[in-house]
Write a protein that holds these residues in place. Structure first.
Motif, PDB file in Angstrom:
ATOM      1  N   TRP A 159      11.808 -28.892  66.655  1.00 55.69           N
ATOM      2  CA  TRP A 159      11.270 -28.747  68.001  1.00 55.69           C
ATOM      3  C   TRP A 159      11.553 -27.376  68.597  1.00 55.69           C
ATOM      4  N   TYR A 160      12.574 -26.699  68.096  1.00 55.72           N
ATOM      5  CA  TYR A 160      12.808 -25.329  68.533  1.00 55.72           C
ATOM      6  C   TYR A 160      11.728 -24.403  67.983  1.00 55.72           C
ATOM      7  N   GLY A 161      11.260 -24.686  66.778  1.00 47.53           N
ATOM      8  CA  GLY A 161      10.130 -23.937  66.236  1.00 47.53           C
ATOM      9  C   GLY A 161       8.851 -24.220  66.986  1.00 47.53           C
ATOM     10  N   VAL A 162       8.646 -25.491  67.372  1.00 43.88           N
ATOM     11  CA  VAL A 162       7.471 -25.845  68.173  1.00 43.88           C
ATOM     12  C   VAL A 162       7.519 -25.144  69.524  1.00 43.88           C
ATOM     13  N   LEU A 163       8.711 -25.075  70.107  1.00 49.69           N
ATOM     14  CA  LEU A 163       8.869 -24.391  71.394  1.00 49.69           C
ATOM     15  C   LEU A 163       8.538 -22.907  71.271  1.00 49.69           C
ATOM     16  N   ALA A 164       8.982 -22.275  70.197  1.00 50.20           N
ATOM     17  CA  ALA A 164       8.712 -20.846  70.013  1.00 50.20           C
ATOM     18  C   ALA A 164       7.230 -20.564  69.850  1.00 50.20           C
ATOM     19  N   ALA A 165       6.461 -21.547  69.380  1.00 51.26           N
ATOM     20  CA  ALA A 165       5.026 -21.358  69.173  1.00 51.26           C
ATOM     21  C   ALA A 165       4.194 -21.834  70.352  1.00 51.26           C
ATOM     22  N   ASP A 166       4.807 -22.446  71.344  1.00 52.23           N
ATOM     23  CA  ASP A 166       4.069 -22.964  72.505  1.00 52.23           C
ATOM     24  C   ASP A 166       3.923 -21.853  73.533  1.00 52.23           C
ATOM     25  N   THR A 167       2.805 -21.158  73.484  1.00 51.58           N
ATOM     26  CA  THR A 167       2.592 -20.016  74.388  1.00 51.58           C
ATOM     27  C   THR A 167       2.432 -20.449  75.840  1.00 51.58           C
ATOM     28  N   ASP A 168       1.826 -21.615  76.064  1.00 55.63           N
ATOM     29  CA  ASP A 168       1.634 -22.074  77.442  1.00 55.63           C
ATOM     30  C   ASP A 168       2.967 -22.351  78.122  1.00 55.63           C
ATOM     31  N   LEU A 169       3.859 -23.007  77.426  1.00 56.41           N
ATOM     32  CA  LEU A 169       5.167 -23.331  78.002  1.00 56.41           C
ATOM     33  C   LEU A 169       5.999 -22.068  78.206  1.00 56.41           C
ATOM     34  N   LEU A 170       5.942 -21.146  77.259  1.00 55.15           N
ATOM     35  CA  LEU A 170       6.692 -19.897  77.400  1.00 55.15           C
ATOM     36  C   LEU A 170       6.125 -19.038  78.516  1.00 55.15           C
ATOM     37  N   THR A 171       4.805 -19.071  78.692  1.00 58.09           N
ATOM     38  CA  THR A 171       4.197 -18.342  79.810  1.00 58.09           C
ATOM     39  C   THR A 171       4.643 -18.924  81.144  1.00 58.09           C
ATOM     40  N   ALA A 172       4.674 -20.257  81.232  1.00 52.78           N
ATOM     41  CA  ALA A 172       5.166 -20.895  82.456  1.00 52.78           C
ATOM     42  C   ALA A 172       6.624 -20.539  82.711  1.00 52.78           C
ATOM     43  N   LEU A 173       7.416 -20.454  81.650  1.00 52.33           N
ATOM     44  CA  LEU A 173       8.819 -20.056  81.789  1.00 52.33           C
ATOM     45  C   LEU A 173       8.923 -18.632  82.317  1.00 52.33           C
ATOM     46  N   ARG A 174       8.092 -17.745  81.804  1.00 55.83           N
ATOM     47  CA  ARG A 174       8.107 -16.350  82.272  1.00 55.83           C
ATOM     48  C   ARG A 174       7.694 -16.253  83.737  1.00 55.83           C
ATOM     49  N   ILE A 175       6.677 -16.993  84.122  1.00 56.31           N
ATOM     50  CA  ILE A 175       6.229 -16.959  85.513  1.00 56.31           C
ATOM     51  C   ILE A 175       7.312 -17.485  86.447  1.00 56.31           C
ATOM     52  N   SER A 176       7.966 -18.564  86.053  1.00 56.93           N
ATOM     53  CA  SER A 176       9.051 -19.107  86.880  1.00 56.93           C
ATOM     54  C   SER A 176      10.188 -18.107  87.013  1.00 56.93           C
ATOM     55  N   ALA A 177      10.534 -17.434  85.916  1.00 56.86           N
ATOM     56  CA  ALA A 177      11.614 -16.450  85.962  1.00 56.86           C
ATOM     57  C   ALA A 177      11.242 -15.267  86.845  1.00 56.86           C
ATOM     58  N   GLU A 178      10.016 -14.773  86.720  1.00 55.88           N
ATOM     59  CA  GLU A 178       9.590 -13.637  87.540  1.00 55.88           C
ATOM     60  C   GLU A 178       9.560 -14.004  89.019  1.00 55.88           C
ATOM     61  N   ALA A 179       9.021 -15.170  89.343  1.00 56.11           N
ATOM     62  CA  ALA A 179       8.972 -15.591  90.742  1.00 56.11           C
ATOM     63  C   ALA A 179      10.374 -15.816  91.291  1.00 56.11           C
ATOM     64  N   ALA A 180      11.269 -16.371  90.464  1.00 57.45           N
ATOM     65  CA  ALA A 180      12.635 -16.623  90.917  1.00 57.45           C
ATOM     66  C   ALA A 180      13.383 -15.318  91.160  1.00 57.45           C
ATOM     67  N   VAL A 181      13.216 -14.347  90.270  1.00 59.89           N
ATOM     68  CA  VAL A 181      13.885 -13.059  90.450  1.00 59.89           C
ATOM     69  C   VAL A 181      13.389 -12.367  91.715  1.00 59.89           C
ATOM     70  N   ALA A 182      12.064 -12.363  91.913  1.00 64.12           N
ATOM     71  CA  ALA A 182      11.492 -11.687  93.080  1.00 64.12           C
ATOM     72  C   ALA A 182      11.916 -12.371  94.378  1.00 64.12           C
ATOM     73  N   SER A 183      11.785 -13.700  94.429  1.00 67.35           N
ATOM     74  CA  SER A 183      12.130 -14.408  95.665  1.00 67.35           C
ATOM     75  C   SER A 183      13.630 -14.356  95.943  1.00 67.35           C
ATOM     76  N   ALA A 184      14.459 -14.441  94.909  1.00 70.74           N
ATOM     77  CA  ALA A 184      15.905 -14.370  95.117  1.00 70.74           C
ATOM     78  C   ALA A 184      16.320 -12.994  95.608  1.00 70.74           C
ATOM     79  N   THR A 185      15.709 -11.954  95.067  1.00 72.95           N
ATOM     80  CA  THR A 185      16.031 -10.595  95.517  1.00 72.95           C
ATOM     81  C   THR A 185      15.618 -10.375  96.960  1.00 72.95           C
ATOM     82  N   LEU A 186      14.400 -10.797  97.299  1.00 76.39           N
ATOM     83  CA  LEU A 186      13.936 -10.641  98.676  1.00 76.39           C
ATOM     84  C   LEU A 186      14.750 -11.492  99.644  1.00 76.39           C
ATOM     85  N   ALA A 187      15.087 -12.716  99.232  1.00 73.42           N
ATOM     86  CA  ALA A 187      15.865 -13.592 100.103  1.00 73.42           C
ATOM     87  C   ALA A 187      17.268 -13.044 100.333  1.00 73.42           C
TER      88      ALA A 187
END
Length: 273
Positions: free
Chosen positions: A49-77
């Motif tokens: 399942w770790y290999g499946v996770l590495a190949a799941d581009t949709d889930l990794l993209t969602a992870l990247r978006i969450s991280a970017e939004a969290a970094v930006a909002s936390a910095t501004l807050a």
């Protein structure tokens, strides 16, 4: 004997609460190595399942978006909380009370109400939903927490330190950079981490402020409930738990090193000569 009985009951209750809190984390880690296609049935040890996770581009993209939004909002807050704390320190008691009430109002308003209101504002302004609206929505949620932490730490500072720096010839910027900011560093880091965590796991506000191409990780996981969750989600959760543990371990080792070298104050917390 009468005193020991309540103490024992309290100890066992505390242990039970800790076990209850850690059971889901242990279950996520164990089930991430499950060979079954369902999360609740154990079929043997496997790391596929770790290999499946590495190949799941949709889930990794969602992870990247969450991280970017969290970094930006936390910095501004965190920056907004610092400015609010410094500004409120210069206000009178009545004005400060009114300002505090407005700043902390989102803490008592249901988040779904804030989300609907913010979506209405964006619709009135004709703004398209995307990363900007997502960060602004998370900022509404996280700013009161950052302000609450920084405001308490700023109120505990000794005004004599700032006055001493002014007597030594420091201007306003130098007093902020060399005195106030180092003294508030730990509270700023704590506020940033808390805001990052709140933003990263937010789902209510994200539902109203995210647009096409800005689906966050919680929304992506929630959408997978319709088709069924797989141990791939457990693998992702295990990696996030490991990442969090490494951060906590790093902070603990740094604190331990400061204690062992013979000082409980960081050198950056001292006023430079």
């Amino acid at each position: 004997m009468m005193r020991s009985l309540p103490d024992r009951a309290t100890h066992w209750l505390a242990r039970g609460v800790i076990v209850f809190l850690y059971i889901p984390i242990v279950a996520v880690v164990v089930l991430s190595f499950n060979d079954s296609d369902v999360t609740y049935r154990w079929h043997g040890f496997s790391t596929r399942w770790y290999g499946v996770l590495a190949a799941d581009t949709d889930l990794l993209t969602a992870l990247r978006i969450s991280a970017e939004a969290a970094v930006a909002s936390a910095t501004l807050a965190t920056a907004g909380g610092l400015l609010a704390a410094m500004g409120m320190a210069r206000l009178g008691p009545r004005v400060r009370a009114v300002f505090s009430g407005g700043l902390f109002l989102p803490l008592v308003i249901p988040e779904i109400v804030l989300g609907v209101a913010l979506l209405s504002v964006f619709g009135t302004l004709g703004a398209s939903l995307g990363m900007t609206t997502l960060v602004l929505g998370h900022l509404v949620v996280t700013l009161p927490y950052a302000a609450l932490i920084v405001l308490g730490a700023h109120g505990a500072l000794d005004p004599a330190l700032d006055e001493a720096a002014a007597d030594l010839g420091c201007n306003a910027w130098q007093r902020f950079r060399l005195v106030t900011l180092p003294l508030l560093r730990q509270s700023l880091v704590a506020a940033w981490l808390l805001c990052f965590t709140i933003s990263f796991g937010n789902i209510v506000m994200s539902t109203f402020t995210s647009g096409v191409g800005t689906t966050t990780l919680p929304l992506r996981v929630y959408s997978l409930l319709k088709t069924g969750l797989t141990p791939e989600i457990n693998a992702l959760g295990t990696l996030l738990v490991l990442f969090t543990f490494l951060i906590i371990l790093g902070a603990g080792l740094r604190q331990m090193r400061r204690i062992l070298v013979g000082g409980d104050r960081d050198p950056g917390d001292r006023i430079p000569g």
